[in-house]
Design a protein around this motif. Structure first.
Motif, mmCIF file in Angstrom:
data_model
loop_
_atom_site.group_PDB
_atom_site.id
_atom_site.type_symbol
_atom_site.label_atom_id
_atom_site.label_comp_id
_atom_site.label_asym_id
_atom_site.label_seq_id
_atom_site.Cartn_x
_atom_site.Cartn_y
_atom_site.Cartn_z
ATOM 1 N N LEU A 142 0.864 -1.170 0.000
ATOM 2 C CA LEU A 142 0.000 0.000 0.000
ATOM 3 C C LEU A 142 0.901 1.220 0.000
ATOM 4 N N ARG A 143 0.540 2.241 -0.760
ATOM 5 C CA ARG A 143 1.378 3.429 -0.834
ATOM 6 C C ARG A 143 1.576 4.042 0.559
ATOM 7 N N GLY A 144 2.832 4.239 0.906
ATOM 8 C CA GLY A 144 3.159 4.842 2.179
ATOM 9 C C GLY A 144 3.232 3.883 3.345
ATOM 10 N N HIS A 145 3.026 2.573 3.087
ATOM 11 C CA HIS A 145 2.988 1.598 4.176
ATOM 12 C C HIS A 145 4.004 0.471 4.016
ATOM 13 N N GLY A 146 4.905 0.558 3.041
ATOM 14 C CA GLY A 146 5.920 -0.460 2.878
ATOM 15 C C GLY A 146 5.462 -1.620 2.017
ATOM 16 N N ALA A 147 6.401 -2.513 1.734
ATOM 17 C CA ALA A 147 6.140 -3.705 0.926
ATOM 18 C C ALA A 147 6.344 -4.950 1.780
ATOM 19 N N PHE A 148 5.600 -5.997 1.434
ATOM 20 C CA PHE A 148 5.601 -7.219 2.229
ATOM 21 C C PHE A 148 5.497 -8.431 1.317
ATOM 22 N N VAL A 149 5.859 -9.596 1.854
ATOM 23 C CA VAL A 149 5.644 -10.858 1.171
ATOM 24 C C VAL A 149 4.929 -11.785 2.141
ATOM 25 N N VAL A 150 3.954 -12.527 1.625
ATOM 26 C CA VAL A 150 3.162 -13.428 2.458
ATOM 27 C C VAL A 150 3.143 -14.808 1.815
ATOM 28 N N ASP A 151 3.187 -15.854 2.643
ATOM 29 C CA ASP A 151 3.131 -17.210 2.117
ATOM 30 C C ASP A 151 1.734 -17.788 2.288
ATOM 31 N N ARG A 152 1.580 -19.034 1.888
ATOM 32 C CA ARG A 152 0.268 -19.678 1.900
ATOM 33 C C ARG A 152 -0.296 -19.806 3.313
ATOM 34 N N GLN A 153 0.570 -19.896 4.308
ATOM 35 C CA GLN A 153 0.131 -20.033 5.699
ATOM 36 C C GLN A 153 -0.226 -18.690 6.327
ATOM 37 N N GLY A 154 -0.069 -17.600 5.580
ATOM 38 C CA GLY A 154 -0.402 -16.286 6.097
ATOM 39 C C GLY A 154 0.739 -15.589 6.811
ATOM 40 N N ASN A 155 1.939 -16.158 6.743
ATOM 41 C CA ASN A 155 3.096 -15.531 7.375
ATOM 42 C C ASN A 155 3.584 -14.382 6.502
ATOM 43 N N SER A 156 3.532 -13.168 7.050
ATOM 44 C CA SER A 156 3.889 -11.972 6.298
ATOM 45 C C SER A 156 5.124 -11.323 6.902
ATOM 46 N N GLN A 157 6.016 -10.844 6.041
ATOM 47 C CA GLN A 157 7.190 -10.143 6.535
ATOM 48 C C GLN A 157 7.542 -8.992 5.601
ATOM 49 N N PRO A 158 8.163 -7.927 6.148
ATOM 50 C CA PRO A 158 8.528 -6.781 5.311
ATOM 51 C C PRO A 158 9.578 -7.166 4.274
ATOM 52 N N VAL A 159 9.577 -6.437 3.189
ATOM 53 C CA VAL A 159 10.544 -6.630 2.108
ATOM 54 C C VAL A 159 11.280 -5.323 1.882
ATOM 55 N N ARG A 160 12.611 -5.393 1.807
ATOM 56 C CA ARG A 160 13.434 -4.242 1.473
ATOM 57 C C ARG A 160 14.443 -4.649 0.401
ATOM 58 N N VAL A 161 14.751 -3.720 -0.481
ATOM 59 C CA VAL A 161 15.761 -3.984 -1.503
ATOM 60 C C VAL A 161 17.141 -3.992 -0.867
ATOM 61 N N SER A 162 18.138 -4.392 -1.650
ATOM 62 C CA SER A 162 19.503 -4.452 -1.137
ATOM 63 C C SER A 162 20.038 -3.043 -0.861
ATOM 64 N N SER A 163 21.125 -2.983 -0.116
ATOM 65 C CA SER A 163 21.773 -1.702 0.157
ATOM 66 C C SER A 163 23.092 -1.573 -0.594
ATOM 67 N N ARG A 164 23.339 -2.472 -1.546
ATOM 68 C CA ARG A 164 24.595 -2.395 -2.292
ATOM 69 C C ARG A 164 24.704 -1.061 -3.019
ATOM 70 N N SER A 165 25.843 -0.408 -2.878
ATOM 71 C CA SER A 165 26.010 0.919 -3.468
ATOM 72 C C SER A 165 27.216 1.018 -4.396
ATOM 73 N N GLN A 166 28.108 0.051 -4.369
ATOM 74 C CA GLN A 166 29.250 0.070 -5.279
ATOM 75 C C GLN A 166 28.828 -0.570 -6.606
ATOM 76 N N VAL A 167 28.916 0.219 -7.664
ATOM 77 C CA VAL A 167 28.404 -0.217 -8.961
ATOM 78 C C VAL A 167 29.038 -1.529 -9.399
ATOM 79 N N GLN A 168 30.314 -1.725 -9.116
ATOM 80 C CA GLN A 168 31.002 -2.931 -9.571
ATOM 81 C C GLN A 168 30.507 -4.194 -8.866
ATOM 82 N N THR A 169 29.811 -4.045 -7.736
ATOM 83 C CA THR A 169 29.283 -5.208 -7.026
ATOM 84 C C THR A 169 27.802 -5.438 -7.302
ATOM 85 N N MET A 170 27.178 -4.530 -8.040
ATOM 86 C CA MET A 170 25.741 -4.628 -8.298
ATOM 87 C C MET A 170 25.465 -5.577 -9.461
#
Length: 287
Positions: A142-170
């Protein structure tokens, strides 16, 4: 108009039902053992199967049964040709739906297909669900509320992208099939050179959500990604801390009348987004 949280609950239930239906077609038989034929039809803009049509019907029926008709428009990959050409929906809320993102991969049994459902207001997504049936997982935001992933059992957890910042490692996620000489030249000169492969657009964005990649890149040629390819992944990636824009840095706009997202699109974990956009734009002036 129901609260967005209630609409999200409805959308998640719809996505799980659509997941079950797609998995049945993928395996070739229903829960009752009936044989399900794909019935592949070759069209000018790609193949269409009985699964595309059945899931499209299921999603529309499920949403339209529970939501007030006057408030919502519906733009889907399987129904847009029935709409007046290049006209935006006048409703305040518009559903943008891809019932089967990655039809070719569905036919080829790669497992890399997805379901996209997004709700757009004022040309930007406010709610998004991206289901990955073969993994039994659904990503949502939902806009402004973060992203999440949920499985079939209803277990939900937040999702964040990586923090890699060096272009050569991306890592840059690209399709298993790369089309167009200009895009190939862009990839050859792009600052991020390590590549990972994935098929459907939704599955490529999931690679960023799972830290298997950090950058997504596309370039239109004779065709371009459509609204239903991008709307749900856009919001989920953004709410997970990433960015998805045109190469000039402008956000993608939806329900504009033209369903195609022309030009160069750059998605990333956000750490070098402006630099990567500028790099892509500079390369494209030379190739």
């Amino acid at each position: 108009m129901p609260p967005l949280s209630d609409i999200l609950t409805l959308t998640l239930a719809t996505a799980w039902g659509a997941t079950d239906l797609l998995r049945a077609y993928y395996r070739g038989y229903s829960a009752t053992g009936d044989v399900l034929e794909l019935g592949v039809q070759t069209q000018s803009d790609g193949p269409v199967t009985a699964a595309d049509l059945a899931v499209n019907h299921y999603i529309l029926q499920h949403l339209q049964t529970h939501l007030p008709a006057a408030a919502f428009g519906y733009l889907t990959e399987e129904s847009y040709k029935e709409q007046p050409h290049n006209q935006r929906f006048p409703q305040p809320w518009v559903w943008i739906i891809d019932p089967l993102d990655g039809t070719r991969d569905f036919i080829d049994r790669t497992g890399e297909y997805a379901i996209h459902i997004a709700l757009v207001q004022n040309h930007r997504p406010v709610l998004a669900v991206l289901a990955v049936p073969e993994e039994d997982r659904v990503y949502y935001a939902l806009r402004g509320h973060g992203a999440f992933v949920v499985d079939r059992q209803g277990n939900s957890q937040p999702v964040r992208v990586s923090s890699r910042s060096q272009v050569q490692t991306m890592a840059l996620v690209v399709g298993r099939r790369i089309w167009g000489d200009r895009f190939k030249q862009l990839l050859a000169q792009f600052p991020v050179q390590r590549q990972v492969r994935a098929s459907s657009i939704g599955y490529r964005i999931v690679k960023l959500l799972r830290h298997e990649a950090d950058v997504y890149l596309s370039l239109s040629g004779r065709s371009a990604p459509k609204d239903w390819d991008m709307a749900a992944p856009d919001l989920i990636l953004t709410e997970a801390g990433g960015k998805l824009t045109h190469a000039d840095g402008s956000p993608l706009q939806y329900n504009r009348g033209d369903i195609s997202q022309w030009g160069c699109l750059v998605g990333s974990n956000g750490t070098n987004h402006s630099y990567l956009c500028c790099a892509a734009a500079d390369i494209l002036t030379q190739v």
